[in-house]
Design a protein around this motif. Structure first.
Motif, PDB file in Angstrom:
ATOM      1  N   LEU A   1      51.569  48.234  15.171  1.00 42.59           N
ATOM      2  CA  LEU A   1      52.173  46.930  15.407  1.00 42.59           C
ATOM      3  C   LEU A   1      51.982  46.017  14.208  1.00 42.59           C
ATOM      4  CD1 LEU A   1      51.166  46.332  19.129  1.00 42.59           C
ATOM      5  CD2 LEU A   1      53.464  46.631  18.250  1.00 42.59           C
ATOM      6  N   ARG A   2      50.792  46.087  13.588  1.00 45.50           N
ATOM      7  CA  ARG A   2      50.547  45.264  12.408  1.00 45.50           C
ATOM      8  C   ARG A   2      51.496  45.641  11.284  1.00 45.50           C
ATOM      9  NH1 ARG A   2      44.335  45.221  12.418  1.00 45.50           N
ATOM     10  NH2 ARG A   2      43.907  43.601  13.941  1.00 45.50           N
TER      11      ARG A   2
ATOM     12  N   THR B   1      51.395  40.388  14.506  1.00 49.07           N
ATOM     13  CA  THR B   1      50.033  40.113  14.067  1.00 49.07           C
ATOM     14  C   THR B   1      49.119  39.649  15.189  1.00 49.07           C
ATOM     15  OG1 THR B   1      50.827  37.949  13.412  1.00 49.07           O
ATOM     16  CG2 THR B   1      50.596  39.583  11.686  1.00 49.07           C
ATOM     17  N   TYR B   2      49.682  39.317  16.335  1.00 54.41           N
ATOM     18  CA  TYR B   2      48.827  38.814  17.406  1.00 54.41           C
ATOM     19  C   TYR B   2      48.670  39.902  18.462  1.00 54.41           C
ATOM     20  CZ  TYR B   2      46.833  35.549  20.733  1.00 54.41           C
ATOM     21  OH  TYR B   2      45.999  34.923  21.609  1.00 54.41           O
ATOM     22  N   ASN B   3      47.553  40.609  18.423  1.00 54.02           N
ATOM     23  CA  ASN B   3      47.328  41.714  19.340  1.00 54.02           C
ATOM     24  C   ASN B   3      45.980  41.545  20.029  1.00 54.02           C
ATOM     25  OD1 ASN B   3      49.661  43.404  18.412  1.00 54.02           O
ATOM     26  ND2 ASN B   3      48.513  43.269  16.509  1.00 54.02           N
ATOM     27  N   LEU B   4      45.982  41.637  21.342  1.00 55.63           N
ATOM     28  CA  LEU B   4      44.736  41.620  22.103  1.00 55.63           C
ATOM     29  C   LEU B   4      44.577  42.980  22.760  1.00 55.63           C
ATOM     30  CD1 LEU B   4      45.262  38.216  23.913  1.00 55.63           C
ATOM     31  CD2 LEU B   4      43.776  38.625  21.982  1.00 55.63           C
TER      32      LEU B   4
ATOM     33  N   SER C   1      50.477  41.925  23.089  1.00 59.46           N
ATOM     34  CA  SER C   1      50.938  41.363  21.823  1.00 59.46           C
ATOM     35  C   SER C   1      52.075  40.390  22.093  1.00 59.46           C
ATOM     36  CB  SER C   1      51.438  42.468  20.883  1.00 59.46           C
ATOM     37  OG  SER C   1      50.751  43.660  21.089  1.00 59.46           O
ATOM     38  N   VAL C   2      52.407  39.633  21.067  1.00 53.45           N
ATOM     39  CA  VAL C   2      53.533  38.701  21.178  1.00 53.45           C
ATOM     40  C   VAL C   2      54.577  39.085  20.140  1.00 53.45           C
ATOM     41  CG1 VAL C   2      54.254  36.302  21.006  1.00 53.45           C
ATOM     42  CG2 VAL C   2      52.067  36.858  22.028  1.00 53.45           C
TER      43      VAL C   2
ATOM     44  N   ASN D   1      61.024  50.648  20.223  1.00 53.49           N
ATOM     45  CA  ASN D   1      61.493  51.936  19.716  1.00 53.49           C
ATOM     46  C   ASN D   1      60.514  52.541  18.725  1.00 53.49           C
ATOM     47  OD1 ASN D   1      63.805  52.795  21.003  1.00 53.49           O
ATOM     48  ND2 ASN D   1      65.050  51.258  19.971  1.00 53.49           N
ATOM     49  N   ILE D   2      59.908  51.682  17.888  1.00 57.44           N
ATOM     50  CA  ILE D   2      58.890  52.185  16.952  1.00 57.44           C
ATOM     51  C   ILE D   2      57.743  52.824  17.728  1.00 57.44           C
ATOM     52  CG2 ILE D   2      57.127  51.443  15.321  1.00 57.44           C
ATOM     53  CD1 ILE D   2      59.136  49.348  14.309  1.00 57.44           C
ATOM     54  N   LEU D   3      57.275  52.116  18.778  1.00 55.55           N
ATOM     55  CA  LEU D   3      56.189  52.661  19.588  1.00 55.55           C
ATOM     56  C   LEU D   3      56.629  53.948  20.280  1.00 55.55           C
ATOM     57  CD1 LEU D   3      54.741  49.449  21.265  1.00 55.55           C
ATOM     58  CD2 LEU D   3      53.791  50.720  19.374  1.00 55.55           C
ATOM     59  N   LEU D   4      57.862  53.938  20.771  1.00 54.27           N
ATOM     60  CA  LEU D   4      58.381  55.095  21.513  1.00 54.27           C
ATOM     61  C   LEU D   4      58.348  56.348  20.659  1.00 54.27           C
ATOM     62  CD1 LEU D   4      59.951  56.182  24.028  1.00 54.27           C
ATOM     63  CD2 LEU D   4      62.019  55.468  22.894  1.00 54.27           C
ATOM     64  N   TYR D   5      58.814  56.235  19.416  1.00 50.04           N
ATOM     65  CA  TYR D   5      58.907  57.432  18.585  1.00 50.04           C
ATOM     66  C   TYR D   5      57.584  57.765  17.927  1.00 50.04           C
ATOM     67  CZ  TYR D   5      63.825  57.418  19.469  1.00 50.04           C
ATOM     68  OH  TYR D   5      65.022  57.474  20.109  1.00 50.04           O
ATOM     69  N   LYS D   6      56.790  56.770  17.593  1.00 50.03           N
ATOM     70  CA  LYS D   6      55.526  57.049  16.919  1.00 50.03           C
ATOM     71  C   LYS D   6      54.517  57.678  17.872  1.00 50.03           C
ATOM     72  CE  LYS D   6      54.326  54.636  12.763  1.00 50.03           C
ATOM     73  NZ  LYS D   6      53.973  53.399  12.122  1.00 50.03           N
ATOM     74  N   PHE D   7      54.564  57.283  19.120  1.00 47.62           N
ATOM     75  CA  PHE D   7      53.530  57.731  20.055  1.00 47.62           C
ATOM     76  C   PHE D   7      54.097  58.575  21.194  1.00 47.62           C
ATOM     77  CE2 PHE D   7      52.034  53.972  17.912  1.00 47.62           C
ATOM     78  CZ  PHE D   7      50.788  54.379  17.486  1.00 47.62           C
TER      79      PHE D   7
END
Lengths: 140, 112
Positions: free
Chosen positions: A48-49, A54-57, A85-86, A97-103
């Motif tokens: 995500l970064r 940049t805002y991740n909890l 995240s926001v 989509n980035i998360l979907l394909y990366k993970f």
């Protein structure tokens, strides 16, 4: 991520009055909630970064799906990481989509990610903080 | 990529007293949900803090997040309220949030 990053020319934004500069980041934002297996949370945050979120909890949680019998035998790993995240609304689809394909989230039991719209924020500084706006946009 | 674009989802968040998350998950599952995610939280409501030998005890809570199909939301939330609503021992409080995008939901495609 080899994307051209020429969207915010500094010299251009510096010339505009504050109100217009604020309008640049006054976009609709959404909360992105990602739930993955325990230990993968850091990798999610890193990805995500890299996509400028940049805002991740990060928090721990427990999954409660799966068969009760398998659960009783202790065969499932139910421990999860929850990442909150926001993201700007117009980038939500791209980031999912980035998360979907990366993970490999399209495979079962790999985790889920979804976004929930935000209807309010407690002021411009908070908005700037959670939407990750760089300082040079606010400063003249 | 699993095609979930035909469905719209809602997120049900239920806050219950600690130990009652399983009741919520079981009720939700019985009403048609597939599971949920539980995390721990600490309530700070006005009636929550109890003094015990002059030591205030913070009430411990569990939050259950359940992602459900929008057309099933009412059914599932009724199931949750019946099993763990405010009138029960779990003192559950449920809210529903709209979900604009979702990826990784595979189990709804298996049925069809």
């Amino acid at each position: 991520m080899n994307k051209p990053t020429s969207e915010t020319p500094v010299s251009d934004s510096a010339a505009k009055p504050l109100q217009e500069r604020c309008a640049d980041f006054m976009k609709r934002i959404e909360v992105l909630i990602t739930i993955v297996d325990r230990g993968k949370g850091d990798k999610i945050v890193q990805a995500l970064r890299e996509s400028k979120v940049t805002y991740n909890l990060s928090s721990v949680g427990y999954g409660a799906s799966g068969l009760a019998l398998v659960d009783m035998l202790g065969l499932t790993s139910t421990e999860k990481d929850i990442i909150i995240s926001v993201v700007p609304e117009e980038r939500a689809h791209e980031i999912l989509n980035i998360l979907l394909y990366k993970f490999d989230l399209d495979k079962p039991d790999k985790g889920i990610a979804f976004t929930v719209p935000i209807s309010g924020v407690s002021g411009p500084i908070a908005l700037k903080y959670i939407s990750g706006v760089q300082n040079h946009i606010l400063k003249p | 990529m699993a095609d979930t674009s035909n469905f719209e989802f809602s997120l049900i968040m239920t806050i219950v007293n600690r130990g009652f998350a399983d009741v919520v998950v079981d009720a939700a599952r019985e009403a048609g949900a597939r599971g949920g995610t539980v995390f721990y939280a600490r309530g700070t409501g006005i009636h929550e803090i109890e003094k015990f030998f002059a030591v205030s005890i913070q009430p411990e809570k569990e939050v259950v997040m359940t992602l459900v199909r929008r057309d099933e939301t009412q059914k599932i939330i009724h199931g949750i309220v019946k099993a763990a609503g405010l009138n029960t021992e779990g003192r559950g409080l449920s809210i529903v949030l709209p979900v604009s995008n979702a990826v990784g939901i595979t189990h709804y495609n298996e049925d069809e």
